[in-house]
Design an enzyme around this catalytic site. Structure first.
Site, PDB file in Angstrom:
ATOM      1  N   GLU A  28      11.592  25.604 -16.065  1.00 37.57           N
ATOM      2  CA  GLU A  28      10.450  25.783 -16.962  1.00 37.57           C
ATOM      3  C   GLU A  28       9.803  27.109 -16.610  1.00 37.57           C
ATOM      4  O   GLU A  28      10.000  27.630 -15.516  1.00 37.57           O
ATOM      5  CB  GLU A  28       9.438  24.645 -16.754  1.00 37.57           C
ATOM      6  CG  GLU A  28       9.973  23.298 -17.187  1.00 37.57           C
ATOM      7  CD  GLU A  28       9.033  22.143 -16.851  1.00 37.57           C
ATOM      8  OE1 GLU A  28       7.798  22.336 -16.896  1.00 37.57           O
ATOM      9  OE2 GLU A  28       9.538  21.062 -16.535  1.00 37.57           O
ATOM     10  N   HIS A  45       4.701  24.893 -21.855  1.00 31.97           N
ATOM     11  CA  HIS A  45       3.279  25.135 -21.561  1.00 31.97           C
ATOM     12  C   HIS A  45       2.911  26.614 -21.550  1.00 31.97           C
ATOM     13  O   HIS A  45       1.790  26.963 -21.190  1.00 31.97           O
ATOM     14  CB  HIS A  45       2.908  24.496 -20.217  1.00 31.97           C
ATOM     15  CG  HIS A  45       3.014  23.012 -20.263  1.00 31.97           C
ATOM     16  ND1 HIS A  45       1.985  22.208 -20.728  1.00 31.97           N
ATOM     17  CD2 HIS A  45       4.043  22.184 -19.973  1.00 31.97           C
ATOM     18  CE1 HIS A  45       2.377  20.945 -20.688  1.00 31.97           C
ATOM     19  NE2 HIS A  45       3.621  20.903 -20.242  1.00 31.97           N
ATOM     20  N   ASP A  73      12.590  26.348 -20.501  1.00 27.05           N
ATOM     21  CA  ASP A  73      11.650  25.527 -21.278  1.00 27.05           C
ATOM     22  C   ASP A  73      10.249  26.129 -21.131  1.00 27.05           C
ATOM     23  O   ASP A  73       9.668  26.122 -20.050  1.00 27.05           O
ATOM     24  CB  ASP A  73      11.707  24.089 -20.727  1.00 27.05           C
ATOM     25  CG  ASP A  73      10.778  23.128 -21.464  1.00 27.05           C
ATOM     26  OD1 ASP A  73       9.949  23.580 -22.276  1.00 27.05           O
ATOM     27  OD2 ASP A  73      10.887  21.910 -21.220  1.00 27.05           O
ATOM     28  N   ASN A 133      -3.119  19.036 -24.122  1.00 33.46           N
ATOM     29  CA  ASN A 133      -2.281  20.239 -24.098  1.00 33.46           C
ATOM     30  C   ASN A 133      -2.535  21.111 -25.328  1.00 33.46           C
ATOM     31  O   ASN A 133      -1.782  22.045 -25.598  1.00 33.46           O
ATOM     32  CB  ASN A 133      -0.803  19.858 -24.077  1.00 33.46           C
ATOM     33  CG  ASN A 133      -0.439  19.023 -22.866  1.00 33.46           C
ATOM     34  OD1 ASN A 133      -0.926  19.284 -21.768  1.00 33.46           O
ATOM     35  ND2 ASN A 133       0.394  18.030 -23.061  1.00 33.46           N
ATOM     36  N   HIS A 187      10.891  18.980 -16.027  1.00 33.09           N
ATOM     37  CA  HIS A 187      10.420  17.879 -16.876  1.00 33.09           C
ATOM     38  C   HIS A 187      11.514  16.819 -17.046  1.00 33.09           C
ATOM     39  O   HIS A 187      12.712  17.146 -17.091  1.00 33.09           O
ATOM     40  CB  HIS A 187      10.045  18.470 -18.241  1.00 33.09           C
ATOM     41  CG  HIS A 187       9.342  17.519 -19.145  1.00 33.09           C
ATOM     42  ND1 HIS A 187      10.007  16.702 -20.022  1.00 33.09           N
ATOM     43  CD2 HIS A 187       8.021  17.270 -19.320  1.00 33.09           C
ATOM     44  CE1 HIS A 187       9.127  15.983 -20.712  1.00 33.09           C
ATOM     45  NE2 HIS A 187       7.910  16.314 -20.302  1.00 33.09           N
TER      46      HIS A 187
END
Ligand SMILES: *Cc1c(COP(=O)(O)O)cnc(C)c1O
Length: 403
Positions: free
Chosen positions: A185, A217, A214, A53, A139
């Site tokens: 997310e 990423h 969130d 990541n 998540h």
């Protein structure tokens, strides 16, 4: 081990492990011998790494190292206590301010990890009698935090706005006066797709709910200066609680919650994972601050340009639809087939993990390819060749294309 007990711990653990193994779901750790980068050594073998990541390649950036070492010289390593006792050092306050400035929010609070940020913030805000509505693919830390809060939970199918709206209507009709928190997310970690944030904001505002987003990423990867998807969509000001991590594209460790200064003060007083945990080592805080500085700089822009060129390159080589992020899921379905395909790629020198239940739903096992700005065109072309040779993926071509 107690030889007199029929129910010794190890006996219980072994039967649990056998059960996991019988379903082909055993997981094992495998250490890298050296730094986190596109070329790694694992078990003595050089591999091309498509599982990290570390989207901008900042984990090995020399300036993060310099910042961490300078902070070590200034303030040592460990922080010695939790933030509220005497473990708030200058580097922590500097990091919190840098996050707020980066996110363009009045304030921010850093946490030791994304897991800790969610577990601290969500139960601080919602409790028994409140309603939390979350996306099905959220998540694990968001799900665990929602459960811990004791609030009533409602889950909507992934990105399903109709179902989100019906949950919102239900919550405001059946639980008048309750706090309603929508959790989602911006980029989904195992699917790499984006949430319809504008529509979600409109819905939560219409029904008087708050939004916890969130951006694990998306930070560093998407938005102006890498501020995330909410920034790119121009709706960041409408999201009450913005979470992000420092250990992914930012190449460091930890996480944050950004919002108003009242939110920050409240979390300092109520987020248990913040209150009852030693604050992160100061060199880590300093490296995180440097990472934010780089992400927001012209160098960050050129790293993002390189990352997106890499994403588009792999996309065109695999003839798949344009990915929404640096995460490209190649869905295989069957758990064992995914594991075998990943093992075959490993033999050929590619680190591409198989992701399976319980991380994703049963029967939706996949290869999760992640790209970084540090991959070369050659790296990507090698991967594409290996994937083209993979039987499991050829069979699954239609579902691959449908994504
Ligand atoms: C990785 C991740 C987290 C957890 O963050 P850590 O800092 O690794 O604990 C939280 N949410 C999402 C969506 C993630 O992908």
């Amino acid at each position: 081990m107690n030889p007199h007990s029929d129910y010794s711990l190890d006996k219980f653990l072994l039967s649990g492990l056998e059960e996991i193994d019988s379903r082909g779901l055993t997981r094992r750790l495998s250490a890298l011998d050296g730094p986190q980068q596109p070329r790694v050594i694992q078990n003595g073998k050089e591999l091309l790494n498509f599982s990290s990541n570390d989207y901008l390649g900042l984990a090995t950036h020399p300036e993060l190292k310099t910042a961490a070492m300078a902070e070590w010289e200034r303030s040592g390593f460990g922080s010695g206590a939790s933030r509220l006792i005497c473990g708030t050092l200058a580097a922590h306050e500097e990091l919190d301010r840098a996050i707020a400035e980066f996110k363009q929010t009045p304030a921010a609070l850093s946490f030791s990890s994304g897991y800790a940020a969610a577990m601290g913030a969500i139960p601080a805000i919602c409790g028994t009698g409140d309603v939390i509505i979350l996306d099905k693919l959220s998540h694990a830390c968001l799900v665990d935090a929602a459960r811990l809060s004791g609030a009533l939970l409602r889950v909507f199918p992934h990105n399903d706005l109709c179902k989100l709206e019906s949950h919102l209507k239900w919550a405001s009709a059946k639980h008048p006066g309750a706090k309603i928190l929508v959790i989602a997310e911006s980029i989904y970690s195992m699917d790499g797709d984006r949430a319809p944030l504008r529509e979600m904001v409109e819905l939560k505002e219409r029904h008087g709910a708050w939004f916890f987003l969130d951006e694990a990423h998306a930070v560093g990867v998407i938005g102006r200066q890498g501020r995330g998807l909410a920034d790119e969509e121009g709706i960041a000001d409408h999201i009450e609680i913005q979470m992000g991590t420092l250990g992914k594209a930012l190449g460091s460790h930890g996480a944050y919650i950004a919002g108003t200064s009242t939110l920050r003060k409240f979390l300092i007083n109520r987020a248990r994972s913040f209150i009852f945990s030693t604050s992160p080592p100061v060199p880590v805080a300093a490296a995180s601050r440097k990472a934010i500085e780089i992400a927001a700089s012209p160098e960050g822009d050129s790293l993002r340009t390189k990352l997106w060129e890499n994403i588009r390159h792999l996309q065109s080589l695999l003839s798949i639809k344009v990915p929404a992020s640096a995460i490209l899921p190649l869905v295989i379905g069957n758990e064992s087939a995914a594991v075998e395909t990943s093992a075959r790629l490993l033999d050929q020198g590619f680190l591409v993990p198989a992701i399976r239940f319980p991380t994703v739903a049963k029967g939706s096992a996949r290869l999760r390819v992640t790209l970084t700005a540090s991959h070369t065109r050659f790296d990507i072309e090698s991967l594409a060749r290996a994937l083209h040779g993979s039987a499991a993926l050829k069979q699954e071509r239609p579902s691959l294309l449908a994504r």
